[in-house]
Design a protein around this motif. Structure first.
Motif, PDB file in Angstrom:
ATOM      1  N   UNK A  62       0.805  -1.229   0.000  1.00 14.47           N
ATOM      2  CA  UNK A  62       0.000   0.000   0.000  1.00 14.47           C
ATOM      3  C   UNK A  62       0.833   1.272   0.000  1.00 14.47           C
ATOM      4  N   UNK A  63       1.898   1.307   0.802  1.00  7.09           N
ATOM      5  CA  UNK A  63       2.699   2.536   0.886  1.00  7.09           C
ATOM      6  C   UNK A  63       3.393   2.826  -0.428  1.00  7.09           C
ATOM      7  N   UNK A  64       3.944   1.794  -1.051  1.00  7.98           N
ATOM      8  CA  UNK A  64       4.627   1.990  -2.338  1.00  7.98           C
ATOM      9  C   UNK A  64       3.636   2.438  -3.410  1.00  7.98           C
ATOM     10  N   UNK A  65       2.468   1.835  -3.423  1.00  8.59           N
ATOM     11  CA  UNK A  65       1.458   2.208  -4.410  1.00  8.59           C
ATOM     12  C   UNK A  65       0.989   3.635  -4.199  1.00  8.59           C
ATOM     13  N   UNK A  66       0.795   4.012  -2.932  1.00  4.54           N
ATOM     14  CA  UNK A  66       0.271   5.344  -2.627  1.00  4.54           C
ATOM     15  C   UNK A  66       1.342   6.416  -2.603  1.00  4.54           C
ATOM     16  N   UNK A  67       2.614   5.996  -2.563  1.00  2.00           N
ATOM     17  CA  UNK A  67       3.690   6.970  -2.468  1.00  2.00           C
ATOM     18  C   UNK A  67       3.814   7.586  -1.100  1.00  2.00           C
TER      19      UNK A  67
ATOM     20  N   UNK B 263      -3.738   2.370   3.258  1.00  2.00           N
ATOM     21  CA  UNK B 263      -4.646   1.566   2.450  1.00  2.00           C
ATOM     22  C   UNK B 263      -5.593   2.430   1.631  1.00  2.00           C
ATOM     23  N   UNK B 264      -6.246   3.395   2.259  1.00  2.00           N
ATOM     24  CA  UNK B 264      -7.177   4.252   1.525  1.00  2.00           C
ATOM     25  C   UNK B 264      -6.449   5.075   0.480  1.00  2.00           C
ATOM     26  N   UNK B 265      -5.242   5.543   0.810  1.00  2.00           N
ATOM     27  CA  UNK B 265      -4.460   6.302  -0.173  1.00  2.00           C
ATOM     28  C   UNK B 265      -4.103   5.431  -1.366  1.00  2.00           C
ATOM     29  N   UNK B 266      -3.789   4.163  -1.107  1.00  2.00           N
ATOM     30  CA  UNK B 266      -3.466   3.244  -2.200  1.00  2.00           C
ATOM     31  C   UNK B 266      -4.693   3.011  -3.081  1.00  2.00           C
ATOM     32  N   UNK B 267      -5.864   2.845  -2.470  1.00  2.00           N
ATOM     33  CA  UNK B 267      -7.090   2.674  -3.252  1.00  2.00           C
ATOM     34  C   UNK B 267      -7.413   3.935  -4.055  1.00  2.00           C
ATOM     35  N   UNK B 268      -7.138   5.089  -3.473  1.00  2.00           N
ATOM     36  CA  UNK B 268      -7.343   6.346  -4.207  1.00  2.00           C
ATOM     37  C   UNK B 268      -6.423   6.404  -5.424  1.00  2.00           C
ATOM     38  N   UNK B 269      -5.192   5.922  -5.262  1.00  2.13           N
ATOM     39  CA  UNK B 269      -4.255   5.902  -6.384  1.00  2.13           C
ATOM     40  C   UNK B 269      -4.777   5.005  -7.504  1.00  2.13           C
ATOM     41  N   UNK B 270      -5.283   3.827  -7.138  1.00  2.00           N
ATOM     42  CA  UNK B 270      -5.856   2.942  -8.153  1.00  2.00           C
ATOM     43  C   UNK B 270      -7.049   3.596  -8.839  1.00  2.00           C
ATOM     44  N   UNK B 271      -7.877   4.298  -8.067  1.00  2.35           N
ATOM     45  CA  UNK B 271      -9.041   4.964  -8.649  1.00  2.35           C
ATOM     46  C   UNK B 271      -8.621   6.015  -9.664  1.00  2.35           C
ATOM     47  N   UNK B 272      -7.566   6.761  -9.356  1.00  2.00           N
ATOM     48  CA  UNK B 272      -7.091   7.783 -10.285  1.00  2.00           C
ATOM     49  C   UNK B 272      -6.492   7.158 -11.540  1.00  2.00           C
ATOM     50  N   UNK B 273      -5.764   6.054 -11.375  1.00  2.79           N
ATOM     51  CA  UNK B 273      -5.053   5.475 -12.515  1.00  2.79           C
ATOM     52  C   UNK B 273      -5.924   4.558 -13.366  1.00  2.79           C
TER      53      UNK B 273
END
Length: 243
Positions: A100-105, A114-124
């Motif tokens: 999650x941290x790597x995905x979300x930066x 976790x939520x930041x990582x899901x937000x990243x997936x939503x944007x991409x």
């Protein structure tokens, strides 16, 4: 690397054993030729991201990416899935849980990423992909309760309201459960104990009218669940040795 002309019909674990990650990547490339160029680009971008996030991860004897490729190829080939969002989510189904941290930066000092990582997936890749990945992402478990029991409860609850997430998760289960015979060492027994309680859960979920699979595909999955139970029984139900 040159691959045989019959790669498109080979069982996935045979491809894994003979051709490894390169063979699975080629099989995935062949499977997605049916899609429009823009959709192939999305699928390739998801595979690239999965490869980057899981680049150092291993599953006993193989790169972790092999598992993600098999989950997605199974949906494309055996489940007749034509929904690009679902295949993208299949490739990335462990991304939020494992990285999650790597995905979300984010960094280790930040709040739960976790939520930041899901937000990243939503944007991409869009909010639907993020929602599907979220549905198959395990939560933090209570330390005072059995983890396998909590896992079963989470799967049943999370998939109850996400029919397409059931499709991703049962492909994941098939790779882990039916594929348990391809595992070695102590993980064979621990995996069987973890996944066996899910057999009736998936049988009920896949049998529901709102699960978006054809009757033929559902029957195929039921046969795979039967096979998983046979293998779990062979591993876990051995008679005690006599004196």
């Amino acid at each position: 690397m040159e691959f045989p002309a019959y790669l498109a019909t080979m069982p996935m674990h045979a491809i894994t054993e003979i051709h490894g990650e390169a063979g699975l990547r080629e099989r995935f490339r062949l499977e997605i030729q049916r899609f429009e160029p823009a959709d192939r680009d999305r699928l390739t971008a998801a595979l690239d991201l999965a490869g980057e996030l899981h680049r150092s991860d291993r599953r006993v004897r193989e790169p972790y990416l092999n598992h993600l490729l098999r989950v997605s190829i199974r949906m494309l080939h055996h489940y007749d899935v034509h929904d690009v969002d679902v295949v993208v989510a299949g490739l990335l189904h462990d991304a939020v849980e494992d990285h999650p941290a790597e995905l979300a930066g984010t960094t280790a000092g930040d709040a739960d990423p976790t939520e930041a990582a899901l937000d990243t997936l939503a944007r991409r890749f869009g909010p639907r992909v993020a929602r599907l990945v979220g549905a198959v992402t395990n939560p933090a478990y209570a330390p005072d309760r059995d983890r396998n029991t909590q896992y079963r409860e989470h799967v049943a609850s999370s998939l109850d309201r996400e029919p397409w997430a059931r499709v991703i998760k049962v492909s994941d289960f098939t790779d882990n459960g039916v594929g348990v015979i391809h595992t070695t060492g102590p993980k064979v027994v621990s995996s069987a104990r973890k996944y066996r309680p899910l057999v009736p859960v998936f049988r009920e979920l896949i049998g529901r009218a709102d699960t978006p699979l054809s009757d033929r595909v559902k029957q195929h999955i039921f046969q795979q669940l039967d096979l998983a139970e046979e293998r779990f029984s062979a591993i876990l139900d051995q008679p005690a040795p006599t004196a």
